[in-house]
Design a protein around this motif. Structure first.
Motif, PDB file in Angstrom:
ATOM      1  N   MET A   1      33.302 -13.671   7.646  1.00  0.00           N
ATOM      2  CA  MET A   1      33.709 -15.059   7.804  1.00  0.00           C
ATOM      3  C   MET A   1      32.743 -15.747   8.787  1.00  0.00           C
ATOM      4  N   VAL A   2      32.388 -16.956   8.482  1.00  0.00           N
ATOM      5  CA  VAL A   2      31.469 -17.725   9.317  1.00  0.00           C
ATOM      6  C   VAL A   2      32.246 -18.311  10.498  1.00  0.00           C
ATOM      7  N   THR A   3      31.778 -18.006  11.711  1.00  0.00           N
ATOM      8  CA  THR A   3      32.421 -18.512  12.922  1.00  0.00           C
ATOM      9  C   THR A   3      31.703 -19.774  13.412  1.00  0.00           C
ATOM     10  N   GLU A   4      32.281 -20.427  14.387  1.00  0.00           N
ATOM     11  CA  GLU A   4      31.644 -21.612  14.985  1.00  0.00           C
ATOM     12  C   GLU A   4      30.287 -21.248  15.591  1.00  0.00           C
ATOM     13  N   GLN A   5      30.204 -20.059  16.162  1.00  0.00           N
ATOM     14  CA  GLN A   5      28.938 -19.594  16.740  1.00  0.00           C
ATOM     15  C   GLN A   5      27.886 -19.435  15.645  1.00  0.00           C
ATOM     16  N   HIS A   6      28.290 -18.863  14.505  1.00  0.00           N
ATOM     17  CA  HIS A   6      27.367 -18.749  13.375  1.00  0.00           C
ATOM     18  C   HIS A   6      26.901 -20.133  12.922  1.00  0.00           C
ATOM     19  N   ILE A   7      27.842 -21.045  12.805  1.00  0.00           N
ATOM     20  CA  ILE A   7      27.514 -22.391  12.319  1.00  0.00           C
ATOM     21  C   ILE A   7      26.506 -23.058  13.244  1.00  0.00           C
ATOM     22  N   GLU A   8      26.682 -22.919  14.537  1.00  0.00           N
ATOM     23  CA  GLU A   8      25.730 -23.507  15.489  1.00  0.00           C
ATOM     24  C   GLU A   8      24.352 -22.875  15.336  1.00  0.00           C
ATOM     25  N   GLN A   9      24.322 -21.564  15.155  1.00  0.00           N
ATOM     26  CA  GLN A   9      23.055 -20.851  14.949  1.00  0.00           C
ATOM     27  C   GLN A   9      22.382 -21.329  13.662  1.00  0.00           C
ATOM     28  N   LEU A  75      23.021 -29.394   6.081  1.00  0.00           N
ATOM     29  CA  LEU A  75      23.313 -30.075   7.354  1.00  0.00           C
ATOM     30  C   LEU A  75      24.472 -31.054   7.177  1.00  0.00           C
ATOM     31  N   ASN A  76      24.531 -31.732   6.046  1.00  0.00           N
ATOM     32  CA  ASN A  76      25.653 -32.635   5.767  1.00  0.00           C
ATOM     33  C   ASN A  76      26.963 -31.861   5.639  1.00  0.00           C
ATOM     34  N   ARG A  77      26.914 -30.679   5.018  1.00  0.00           N
ATOM     35  CA  ARG A  77      28.129 -29.858   4.907  1.00  0.00           C
ATOM     36  C   ARG A  77      28.598 -29.403   6.282  1.00  0.00           C
ATOM     37  N   ILE A  78      27.668 -29.143   7.190  1.00  0.00           N
ATOM     38  CA  ILE A  78      28.060 -28.776   8.558  1.00  0.00           C
ATOM     39  C   ILE A  78      28.799 -29.940   9.190  1.00  0.00           C
TER      40      ILE A  78
END
Length: 116
Positions: A1-9, A75-78
């Motif tokens: 599962m993608v975490t907030e930390q992954h998303i920032e990376q 980037l838009n999906r983020i």
């Protein structure tokens, strides 16, 4: 599962990739321009080589432009909190897939279905 930390990376990687692709596209546009050769000074082999180089540059430019658009979409999906989910089935995309291709829109299973 993608975490907030992954998303920032992944966001940082995507921003860097976006910049690299912008530079690559700018450089490649010059190489993909029409080849004009003075036929009196240039042999047939040289003309053929120049045309082949131009076609390769055009193909690379098209590939970079498509990847650039995919990076913008990611980037838009983020920003929309939709990042990390398959655009086809809605299931999470594995972290290992996003590590290889942070702009991925589809999970492996849906991508394989599309390629068939």
């Amino acid at each position: 599962m993608v975490t907030e930390q992954h998303i920032e990376q992944f966001k940082q990687e995507l921003l860097e990739l976006k910049q690299e692709l912008q530079q690559s596209i700018e450089l490649a546009q010059d190489s993909a321009e029409t080849v004009e050769l003075d036929q009196t000074k240039t042999g047939r082999v040289s003309r053929g080589d120049a045309l082949q180089q131009q076609e390769m540059a055009k193909a690379g430019l098209a590939r970079d432009k498509q990847r650039f658009l995919n990076v913008i979409k990611a980037l838009n999906r983020i920003e929309d909190d939709d990042y990390g989910f398959c655009m086809e089935c809605g299931e999470p995309i594995t972290v290992s897939r996003l590590e290889i291709m942070p702009e991925a829109e589809f999970c492996i299973q849906c991508m394989e279905k599309q390629e068939r």
